[in-house]
Design a protein around this motif. Structure first.
Motif: not given
Length: 283
Positions: A105, A243, A280
């Motif tokens: 991320l 995420y 994601t």
């Protein structure tokens, strides 16, 4: 008592299911914290007398370990990426698998953070390790983190203060309410373990880590993902990213849920053990 005797006493108490190398690692972790000695230094001083205070601390920790208490709770802290995070029985202990996708991320969002301020919302912050890592590495990000547990929020705010990182922590039941405003990134490691899966979990998790952060009903295993998918449509700005940590056994179901809600680029990423661990998506 000398160092050799202390080590022998500790090693002799190893529980049957635990590997010898793992138990020995716990011993040297305690020695590092209590005596300030590396494994190499300790071995070089086996015949030295152990300070009484260190003997006492190790013996108390040994009893707590025998009661299946996680060493992170005994020490009061753990490492998450490059941060030292305080933890206690009110919060989940961060896992290496979580570190992996949070690193992804941070890498993915770093380009956006260089050009403009990104607004990040974390649902279910626990110790604050994810929110604080994002803020640490993406200094320009505005991070808001939610949790139902007041105990968890106290620990998270304490970590933020200790680390000098400015995040907003709010007490909220995300299944019943939503924060105001919109965000560019939605992040969560929600409860996702089905009650029926408890039979495969270690006693140190079942007996000490908070049920609130772990379990969902077998008949509603997608409870939190459903709220994240539906509410994310209103909370995320156009092009917003999601995420999420996921249950390895439910990756297909979670992916279909987000696709049905109109999210694009839905992808599942495997963890370091090759298991589906992170989803994601883009709105």
């Amino acid at each position: 008592m000398n160092n050799q005797q202390l080590r022998t006493q500790f090693i002799s108490q190893r529980p049957d299911p635990m590997e010898g190398s793992e138990w020995e690692h716990l011993f040297y972790t305690l020695i590092s914290d209590y005596a300030g000695l590396s494994r190499f230094q300790f071995v070089q001083q086996l015949n030295d007398e152990t300070p009484v205070e260190v003997v006492h601390q190790v013996q108390i920790a040994l009893q707590r370990l025998m009661d299946h208490e996680p060493i992170q709770y005994i020490l009061g802290y753990t490492q998450f990426l490059d941060l030292t995070i305080n933890v206690g029985p009110g919060v989940l202990i961060p896992r290496p698998e979580t570190e992996e996708w949070v690193s992804m991320l941070i890498s993915s969002e770093s380009n956006s953070a260089d050009d403009e301020t990104i607004k990040v919302l974390e649902v279910g912050t626990g110790s604050g390790c994810i929110a604080l890592s994002i803020k640490h590495h993406l200094a320009g990000a505005e991070v808001t983190a939610l949790d139902l547990s007041l105990e968890a929020l106290k620990i998270a705010r304490g970590n933020a203060g200790k680390l000098g990182l400015n995040c907003e922590f709010l007490q909220m039941d995300f299944t019943k309410a939503s924060p105001s405003g919109t965000f560019d990134v939605l992040v969560s490691n929600p409860p996702y373990v089905r009650r029926s899966e408890a039979q495969w979990m270690r006693p140190n998790v079942l007996e000490h880590e908070p049920d609130l952060a772990l379990f969902v009903p077998d008949d509603d295993a997608l409870l939190f993902y459903r709220h994240l998918a539906v509410k994310g449509r209103k909370l995320l700005n156009p092009g917003g990213r999601i995420y999420l940590e996921i249950n390895e056994y439910l990756s297909v179901e979670v992916s279909e849920l987000f696709e049905d809600q109109g999210y694009e680029q839905v992808q599942v990423h495997n963890d370091l053990f090759g298991k589906p661990r992170c989803l994601t998506a883009m709105f």
